[in-house]
Design a protein around this motif. Sequence first.
Motif, PDB file in Angstrom:
ATOM      1  N   LEU A   1       0.885  -1.153   0.000  1.00 23.33           N
ATOM      2  CA  LEU A   1       0.000   0.000   0.000  1.00 23.33           C
ATOM      3  C   LEU A   1       0.925   1.205   0.000  1.00 23.33           C
ATOM      4  CD1 LEU A   1      -2.848  -1.005   2.468  1.00 23.33           C
ATOM      5  CD2 LEU A   1      -2.837  -1.040  -0.030  1.00 23.33           C
ATOM      6  N   VAL A   2       0.812   2.001  -1.052  1.00 23.33           N
ATOM      7  CA  VAL A   2       1.724   3.112  -1.298  1.00 23.33           C
ATOM      8  C   VAL A   2       1.009   4.420  -1.002  1.00 23.33           C
ATOM      9  CG1 VAL A   2       3.184   4.241  -3.025  1.00 23.33           C
ATOM     10  CG2 VAL A   2       2.847   1.761  -3.111  1.00 23.33           C
ATOM     11  N   TYR A   3       1.658   5.283  -0.201  1.00 17.89           N
ATOM     12  CA  TYR A   3       1.133   6.619   0.084  1.00 17.89           C
ATOM     13  C   TYR A   3       1.894   7.619  -0.764  1.00 17.89           C
ATOM     14  CZ  TYR A   3      -0.008  10.964   2.469  1.00 17.89           C
ATOM     15  OH  TYR A   3      -0.435  12.228   2.738  1.00 17.89           O
ATOM     16  N   LEU A   4       1.185   8.316  -1.652  1.00 21.04           N
ATOM     17  CA  LEU A   4       1.790   9.355  -2.482  1.00 21.04           C
ATOM     18  C   LEU A   4       1.797  10.658  -1.692  1.00 21.04           C
ATOM     19  CD1 LEU A   4       0.100   8.621  -5.921  1.00 21.04           C
ATOM     20  CD2 LEU A   4       2.489   8.236  -5.288  1.00 21.04           C
ATOM     21  N   TYR A   5       2.972  11.085  -1.313  1.00 26.91           N
ATOM     22  CA  TYR A   5       3.099  12.253  -0.451  1.00 26.91           C
ATOM     23  C   TYR A   5       2.463  13.501  -1.067  1.00 26.91           C
ATOM     24  CZ  TYR A   5       5.233  15.915   2.338  1.00 26.91           C
ATOM     25  OH  TYR A   5       5.423  17.004   3.136  1.00 26.91           O
ATOM     26  N   LYS A   6       2.752  13.771  -2.321  1.00 30.67           N
ATOM     27  CA  LYS A   6       2.275  15.005  -2.952  1.00 30.67           C
ATOM     28  C   LYS A   6       0.788  14.980  -3.288  1.00 30.67           C
ATOM     29  CE  LYS A   6       6.733  16.435  -4.812  1.00 30.67           C
ATOM     30  NZ  LYS A   6       7.572  15.582  -4.040  1.00 30.67           N
ATOM     31  N   ARG A   7       0.175  13.806  -3.295  1.00 26.94           N
ATOM     32  CA  ARG A   7      -1.246  13.691  -3.617  1.00 26.94           C
ATOM     33  C   ARG A   7      -2.112  13.447  -2.378  1.00 26.94           C
ATOM     34  NH1 ARG A   7      -3.103  14.753  -8.550  1.00 26.94           N
ATOM     35  NH2 ARG A   7      -4.523  13.008  -8.463  1.00 26.94           N
ATOM     36  N   GLY A   8      -1.488  12.951  -1.307  1.00 22.68           N
ATOM     37  CA  GLY A   8      -2.250  12.652  -0.095  1.00 22.68           C
ATOM     38  C   GLY A   8      -3.157  11.449  -0.249  1.00 22.68           C
ATOM     39  N   THR A   9      -2.795  10.527  -1.155  1.00 17.72           N
ATOM     40  CA  THR A   9      -3.634   9.357  -1.442  1.00 17.72           C
ATOM     41  C   THR A   9      -2.800   8.074  -1.425  1.00 17.72           C
ATOM     42  OG1 THR A   9      -3.281   9.691  -3.826  1.00 17.72           O
ATOM     43  CG2 THR A   9      -5.285  10.641  -2.868  1.00 17.72           C
ATOM     44  N   PHE A  10      -3.509   6.954  -1.379  1.00 18.42           N
ATOM     45  CA  PHE A  10      -2.886   5.633  -1.386  1.00 18.42           C
ATOM     46  C   PHE A  10      -3.258   4.898  -2.669  1.00 18.42           C
ATOM     47  CE2 PHE A  10      -3.219   6.635   3.077  1.00 18.42           C
ATOM     48  CZ  PHE A  10      -2.106   6.035   3.665  1.00 18.42           C
ATOM     49  N   TYR A  11      -2.439   3.910  -3.013  1.00 20.16           N
ATOM     50  CA  TYR A  11      -2.804   2.963  -4.060  1.00 20.16           C
ATOM     51  C   TYR A  11      -2.107   1.642  -3.779  1.00 20.16           C
ATOM     52  CZ  TYR A  11       1.721   3.758  -6.396  1.00 20.16           C
ATOM     53  OH  TYR A  11       3.061   3.846  -6.687  1.00 20.16           O
ATOM     54  N   PRO A  12      -2.692   0.533  -4.235  1.00 18.16           N
ATOM     55  CA  PRO A  12      -2.048  -0.769  -4.068  1.00 18.16           C
ATOM     56  C   PRO A  12      -1.097  -1.042  -5.236  1.00 18.16           C
ATOM     57  CG  PRO A  12      -4.282  -1.048  -4.863  1.00 18.16           C
ATOM     58  CD  PRO A  12      -4.078   0.422  -4.684  1.00 18.16           C
ATOM     59  N   PHE A  13       0.010  -1.690  -4.936  1.00 17.71           N
ATOM     60  CA  PHE A  13       0.961  -2.105  -5.969  1.00 17.71           C
ATOM     61  C   PHE A  13       1.281  -3.570  -5.733  1.00 17.71           C
ATOM     62  CE2 PHE A  13       5.572  -2.548  -7.138  1.00 17.71           C
ATOM     63  CZ  PHE A  13       5.364  -2.642  -8.503  1.00 17.71           C
ATOM     64  N   ALA A  14       1.011  -4.401  -6.737  1.00 18.97           N
ATOM     65  CA  ALA A  14       1.218  -5.852  -6.633  1.00 18.97           C
ATOM     66  C   ALA A  14       2.217  -6.298  -7.694  1.00 18.97           C
ATOM     67  CB  ALA A  14      -0.105  -6.583  -6.800  1.00 18.97           C
ATOM     68  N   PRO A  15       3.508  -6.365  -7.327  1.00 21.13           N
ATOM     69  CA  PRO A  15       4.514  -6.752  -8.320  1.00 21.13           C
ATOM     70  C   PRO A  15       4.525  -8.259  -8.576  1.00 21.13           C
ATOM     71  CG  PRO A  15       5.561  -6.408  -6.204  1.00 21.13           C
ATOM     72  CD  PRO A  15       4.108  -6.049  -6.034  1.00 21.13           C
ATOM     73  N   LEU A  16       4.855  -8.601  -9.801  1.00 18.84           N
ATOM     74  CA  LEU A  16       5.093  -9.980 -10.199  1.00 18.84           C
ATOM     75  C   LEU A  16       6.542 -10.068 -10.662  1.00 18.84           C
ATOM     76  CD1 LEU A  16       1.842 -10.559 -12.306  1.00 18.84           C
ATOM     77  CD2 LEU A  16       2.333 -11.484 -10.032  1.00 18.84           C
ATOM     78  N   SER A  17       7.012 -11.244 -10.988  1.00 18.91           N
ATOM     79  CA  SER A  17       8.389 -11.375 -11.460  1.00 18.91           C
ATOM     80  C   SER A  17       8.540 -10.726 -12.835  1.00 18.91           C
ATOM     81  CB  SER A  17       8.786 -12.850 -11.514  1.00 18.91           C
ATOM     82  OG  SER A  17       7.972 -13.521 -12.451  1.00 18.91           O
ATOM     83  N   GLY A  18       9.761 -10.299 -13.126  1.00 22.98           N
ATOM     84  CA  GLY A  18      10.042  -9.745 -14.445  1.00 22.98           C
ATOM     85  C   GLY A  18       9.460  -8.376 -14.697  1.00 22.98           C
ATOM     86  N   GLN A  19       9.361  -7.549 -13.721  1.00 21.99           N
ATOM     87  CA  GLN A  19       8.801  -6.203 -13.820  1.00 21.99           C
ATOM     88  C   GLN A  19       7.413  -6.196 -14.468  1.00 21.99           C
ATOM     89  OE1 GLN A  19      11.465  -3.200 -15.279  1.00 21.99           O
ATOM     90  NE2 GLN A  19      12.566  -3.197 -13.356  1.00 21.99           N
ATOM     91  N   ARG A  20       6.587  -7.087 -13.968  1.00 24.04           N
ATOM     92  CA  ARG A  20       5.184  -7.123 -14.338  1.00 24.04           C
ATOM     93  C   ARG A  20       4.394  -6.875 -13.068  1.00 24.04           C
ATOM     94  NH1 ARG A  20       3.301 -12.097 -15.751  1.00 24.04           N
ATOM     95  NH2 ARG A  20       4.861 -12.988 -14.397  1.00 24.04           N
ATOM     96  N   ARG A  21       3.156  -6.478 -13.227  1.00 23.72           N
ATOM     97  CA  ARG A  21       2.312  -6.270 -12.060  1.00 23.72           C
ATOM     98  C   ARG A  21       0.981  -6.964 -12.249  1.00 23.72           C
ATOM     99  NH1 ARG A  21       1.807   0.207 -12.205  1.00 23.72           N
ATOM    100  NH2 ARG A  21       0.618  -0.100 -10.319  1.00 23.72           N
ATOM    101  N   ASP A  22       0.373  -7.297 -11.124  1.00 33.68           N
ATOM    102  CA  ASP A  22      -0.913  -7.985 -11.113  1.00 33.68           C
ATOM    103  C   ASP A  22      -2.015  -6.938 -11.002  1.00 33.68           C
ATOM    104  OD1 ASP A  22      -3.148  -9.548 -10.636  1.00 33.68           O
ATOM    105  OD2 ASP A  22      -2.086 -10.921  -9.286  1.00 33.68           O
ATOM    106  N   ASN A  23      -2.439  -6.415 -12.159  1.00 31.96           N
ATOM    107  CA  ASN A  23      -3.441  -5.349 -12.171  1.00 31.96           C
ATOM    108  C   ASN A  23      -4.776  -5.787 -11.580  1.00 31.96           C
ATOM    109  OD1 ASN A  23      -1.770  -4.795 -14.996  1.00 31.96           O
ATOM    110  ND2 ASN A  23      -2.084  -3.019 -13.704  1.00 31.96           N
ATOM    111  N   ALA A  24      -5.174  -7.029 -11.828  1.00 33.28           N
ATOM    112  CA  ALA A  24      -6.443  -7.515 -11.278  1.00 33.28           C
ATOM    113  C   ALA A  24      -6.401  -7.520  -9.752  1.00 33.28           C
ATOM    114  CB  ALA A  24      -6.752  -8.911 -11.810  1.00 33.28           C
ATOM    115  N   LEU A  25      -5.276  -7.947  -9.186  1.00 30.69           N
ATOM    116  CA  LEU A  25      -5.135  -7.945  -7.733  1.00 30.69           C
ATOM    117  C   LEU A  25      -5.141  -6.518  -7.191  1.00 30.69           C
ATOM    118  CD1 LEU A  25      -4.673  -9.466  -5.082  1.00 30.69           C
ATOM    119  CD2 LEU A  25      -2.214  -9.383  -5.556  1.00 30.69           C
ATOM    120  N   GLU A  26      -4.491  -5.601  -7.880  1.00 29.68           N
ATOM    121  CA  GLU A  26      -4.482  -4.208  -7.434  1.00 29.68           C
ATOM    122  C   GLU A  26      -5.897  -3.636  -7.383  1.00 29.68           C
ATOM    123  OE1 GLU A  26      -0.024  -3.148  -9.139  1.00 29.68           O
ATOM    124  OE2 GLU A  26      -1.771  -2.229 -10.087  1.00 29.68           O
TER     125      GLU A  26
END
Length: 189
Positions: free
Chosen positions: A135-160
């Motif tokens: 769970l990532v907090y963006l300091y300049k935006r004051g908001t959070f977002y989920p980041f779900a990394p997979l191997s090989g610099q891919r991300r699990d967008n459905a999980l996010e």
Amino acid sequence: MKWWDALLGRTEPVKPDLDALFALPSAAVTLQAATGFAPAGTGAVCFRQAEGAAFAELERDVTQLLATGGGPPVEESTDTYGYSWLLVRRAPEQLSELVTDLHAVNSSLEAAGFGPSLLCSLVSFTDGSARRLALVYLYKRGTFYPFAPLSGQRRDNALELQMRAAIEGELPIEPDLGRWFPLWGAPGL
């Protein structure tokens, strides 16, 4: 002047609310109940390191502050983009203490005038099948977002998107998916 800014489409930047970090322990309970993701015991603060002795001294003071009184040691690193990271490790059940540590780092940098250098803070989670999530907090935006990394610099967008739905009522979620930046190689993730 506000009329002129409105006419030109300019908006005032959102003021960061570091106290929003304190909502993470409650959101973690919801996240675990809804999805099985539990705190991994790591959190990090990312910032652009400023030049000069004052910043180096502040960074040293922050790491010493967290380590005093039996606190966790702080691990420093630099990523491939040149951003500095301060990683804090706690026992997974000490999420409240971890959030307090991250808040102290952010507050110290902000109070010393280095707030514009802050990029984000993250807290890591994992589930029974070893999937990772932050769970990532963006300091300049004051908001959070989920980041779900997979191997090989891919991300699990459905999980996010599933995680966003699970914690929407708990945390201020970044509405612009284009700002859900991947944090490849983030320490502790």
